[in-house]
Design an enzyme around this catalytic site. Sequence first.
Site, short mmCIF file in Angstrom:
data_model
loop_
_atom_site.label_atom_id
_atom_site.label_comp_id
_atom_site.label_asym_id
_atom_site.label_seq_id
_atom_site.Cartn_x
_atom_site.Cartn_y
_atom_site.Cartn_z
N CYS A 113 30.42 60.64 17.93
CA CYS A 113 29.45 61.25 16.60
C CYS A 113 28.84 60.12 15.82
CB CYS A 113 30.06 62.35 15.86
SG CYS A 113 29.02 62.86 14.71
N CYS A 118 25.82 61.86 17.24
CA CYS A 118 25.08 62.80 16.02
C CYS A 118 24.29 61.69 15.17
CB CYS A 118 25.72 63.54 15.59
SG CYS A 118 27.13 64.27 16.30
N LYS A 121 21.65 59.21 16.71
CA LYS A 121 20.52 60.03 17.50
C LYS A 121 19.68 60.68 16.04
CE LYS A 121 21.35 63.96 17.31
NZ LYS A 121 21.76 64.81 18.38
N TYR A 258 20.82 69.34 25.64
CA TYR A 258 20.39 69.00 24.48
C TYR A 258 20.19 67.47 24.21
CZ TYR A 258 25.05 67.79 22.64
OH TYR A 258 26.24 67.42 22.49
N GLU A 262 16.67 65.78 23.36
CA GLU A 262 16.53 65.07 22.21
C GLU A 262 16.31 63.49 22.39
OE1 GLU A 262 19.89 67.37 19.34
OE2 GLU A 262 20.29 65.51 20.66
N HIS A 526 8.51 81.70 -1.12
CA HIS A 526 7.12 81.76 -0.55
C HIS A 526 6.47 80.53 -1.22
CE1 HIS A 526 3.42 82.99 1.23
NE2 HIS A 526 2.88 82.90 -0.03
N GLU A 531 11.00 82.06 5.37
CA GLU A 531 11.05 83.62 4.89
C GLU A 531 10.70 84.50 5.85
OE1 GLU A 531 7.18 84.48 2.43
OE2 GLU A 531 6.77 82.35 2.90
#
Length: 569
Positions: A113, A118, A121, A258, A262, A526, A531
């Site tokens: 990682c 992670c 990346k 993934y 990515e 909002h 939302e």
Amino acid sequence: FYLQDFTADYMVKLITCLMLSALTARVASFSARPSNFSRIKPGFVLSRSSSLLPTSSSSLIRPMSSTSTSLPSTPYDYLVVGGGSGGISSARRAATYGASVAVVEKGRMGGTCVNVGCVPKKVMWNAASVAEVLHDMENFGFTGAATLDWGFLKKRRDAYVERLNGIYDRNLAGSKIEKITGTASLKGKAADGSGWNVAITAADGSETTVTAKNVLLAPGGYPSFPPGDGVAENCISSDGFFDLPTLPKSATVVGAGYIAVELAGVLNALGCSTTLVVRKGKALREFDPYVADILDSEMQRQGITVQRDTGGVASVKVNAQGTKDVTLSNGVVLNDQEVVLMATGRKPLVEPLNLAAAGVEQQASGHVKVNEYSETSAPGIFALGDVCGNVELTPMAIAAGRRLSDRVFGSVAGAKASYEAVPTVVFSHPPIGTIGMTEQQAKDRYGEEEVNIYTSKFANLWYGVFDIPFDEKPPTAMKLVCAGKNEQVVGVHCIGMGVDEMMQGFGVAMKMGATKADFDSCVAIHPTASEELVTMAPWGLGVQETGAKVSPLNGEDTLPKAKELQSKL
């Protein structure tokens, strides 16, 4: 007394005396503590000339060498194999309970990682996102041009990773955990029954054996290459991506997971002509089709060429120009590719562990077999993270590691991590966020008639001022998968700008058993994209049942009920 009354020589002597007194008191306090603290070194050591020399926080880091004789003869309470996030988290949690702990790692601290996963990346994804904003800036009235200095970006990224490596080392030292540099291999039970013998091999080939009452296997995994003529010799893995000295002009990324989408997204956004090769129809086939199909369309709209139904790569050969020619299994040839990146899968790093010596069983895939408590088939040997193949995410390994130490060293009976409804994000362009079951998984589990689906697709307000047709604006799409008569939310799937930063809170709601009515009861913020998840039509007209212990529905005053519930617990 006044400071100016002291001479410089007197001040030096006074400070030295005070430091010696503090050292004497500290050593005495350590000698009075339980034996499992006996390996903790003081913050200062005396040299042969009796001068007082400070030691750095790395004094607890003991590289293995042919001359190393500092390892203890008594067993560790806990020996952690692997310096990744999961192993370190478990080690540090165990140390808080007073356990004597050591971590064995041959490489840089932080595991996949931090070093090649992670963290770097996400840095590259951030850079790609900046490139996308620069591409959009004219729609907001900005003009100008910017160029990418890949070397500068790589230098800054690598420096950040190196700083994290140092933080991991200092955290180990701060937790009084020994770091042993080398490769660990199980040797079986200790003859005196005190635990497990583990051989540690240093870089120079020397070997030392240590004993531990409990052993955690958390070595992680590594990228694997598929078969094919010239594939291993002429391709790079996701690890190699971070070694690229310059941005390639052209690249072929092979894979449907993934990692593939990515890195393909990053390369394309930064200006590299990018081709994504998938064996079957599309990438991310295990994700809900609602978001996977949109990503497939968006990658093509952004300029990524998708080669689908290829059956994989047959060969990769270097041509006369020094670039690569890639022949796919379906006969298609991709010529003059500067970089070919294989992201077709990862394997557990089990080869050095000598699992058979301890009777640790493996799955057919090579992953270590564990139960829900991270226990292997060998008592006192545990495993977690990528080496087990169960939800291969860094935060999952951290949670499993901490809960394991809570149970083993903290006497927290039954403590274990939950592998249900784990939120995750794919840092594609645009990003995907997902929690829980896909629509099909929910129907398979609960029955089709028990599942209700709510969706919303729209253009983010970011694109509101863009003078382009609505259909050309990048979409944001959201999906709720609800099950049962009370419509408990069992799946949330989103794609679009900002979804990576909105999923964590909804993950908490799902872990608490939130229903569609609970989502509807939360007033929207909002204007935001998030939302949409609390205003899905039909809003407020479904079954008004809550998954909470105290109902938040219909403006009901929850405080008295909360106090009543608390008094009963």
